[in-house]
Design an enzyme around this catalytic site. Structure first.
Site: not given
Length: 318
Positions: A2, A52, A82, A153, A195, A215
């Site tokens: 974001l 997204q 999120c 994730h 990671g 990311g």
């Protein structure tokens, strides 16, 4: 991510890699349907690019997916990962892992309106729903609805007690759990996130999975992406050099400024371009000190490059 991977950031990252799939920051259905901003705007150079999307109402999700396809997006991704409070309070993001049927309804409604892929990004679990069986049930429910691509994730999210930043760092990574998903669902495309910092990491994950999402590491050290086409996609061409990137971005910034943008809104995404290089600190300091405030430096990026080049020349003379 974001407030970070906006269209300026994505234009910059596309210069580094021709083939990497880029994702927008998460945009909510409410913002798209009722907001006054250009929440779906993007540069045509960004392709391939995925929207997204955050939401849980199937009708609204389908409408936004249709708008995205009409504008030319290559994919619509449902964010079920999120963990921020504003996401939880709006009933979208990671809290939807507790509602796999709701996600499935969104998948069905969206796929009924578009032909581009509808994919899901999720965590490996939330709060006390963090057993493998919970994750498997979530994936199976969404897959039965028609979703065949998942980005996972490899951390759970604590929706109670941890901040979004802490949720990116404190819950331990569990890569084997994502590998296990691929073994259970070999027909699905399963990618991993969390990671991942080096191409050795990427290569290791690709031994088990179909894709890798990176990311924060790319945002902090964007030149890492310059080798993606060679390391991952098998291209023989050499990576673009940093000086050429700056010059391209200067030209882009001037076009955007002419349309009312501030150069700092573009330059802020480039602070890490010289990460680990001579002059890297000078670059960050020059952009930060001269790009903000009431009277920002014109041609900020070119001036910053000159400051780096001067620093490097002094080091060589010394």
């Amino acid at each position: 991510m974001l407030d970070w991977t906006d269209k300026h950031c994505r234009y910059f990252l596309r210069l580094l890699s021709k083939h990497t799939l880029l994702y927008t920051e998460m945009v909510t259905t409410g913002a798209i349907i009722y907001g006054k901003g250009d929440y779906l705007g993007f540069n045509h150079e960004e392709h391939p690019v995925a929207l997204q999307l955050g939401g849980s109402d199937p009708v609204a999700m389908a409408e936004c997916a249709a708008r995205a396809q009409a504008l030319g997006y290559d994919e619509v991704n449902i964010n079920v990962g999120c963990p921020s409070d504003r996401v939880k309070n709006g009933r979208f993001g990671a809290c939807l892992m507790a509602e796999p049927e709701s996600v499935a309804q969104c998948v069905k409604a969206m796929q009924a309106q578009v032909t581009i892929p509808v994919t899901v990004k999720c965590r490996i679990g939330i709060d006390d729903m963090d057993e493998y069986e919970d994750l498997s049930r979530f994936i199976n429910t969404a897959a039965d609805a028609g979703c065949d691509t998942f980005i996972v994730h490899a951390r759970k999210a604590w929706l109670k007690g941890l901040s979004p930043k802490e949720n990116r760092e404190i819950p331990p990574l569990n890569y084997p759990r994502v590998y296990q998903l691929k073994k259970e669902f070999p027909a699905l495309s399963i990618s991993i996130n969390g990671g991942i910092k080096t191409y050795d990491d990427v290569s290791e994950h690709l031994q088990h999975l179909d894709g890798v999402m990176v990311g924060r590491e790319v945002y902090a050290n964007p030149y890492l992406l310059a080798s993606a086409d060679q390391h991952v996609f098998g291209e023989a061409t050499q990576p673009i050099d940093r000086e050429t990137i700056v010059k391209h971005m200067h030209d882009y910034a001037q076009r955007q400024v002419a349309n009312g943008a501030r150069e700092w809104h573009i330059a802020r995404h480039m602070l890490g371009l010289f990460q680990g290089q001579p002059g890297g600190r000078v670059w960050r300091r020059y952009l930060s000190q001269n790009g903000t405030g009431k009277n920002p430096q014109p041609a900020l990026l070119l001036r910053g490059l000159e400051a780096v080049q001067e620093t490097v020349s002094q080091i060589r003379v010394a």
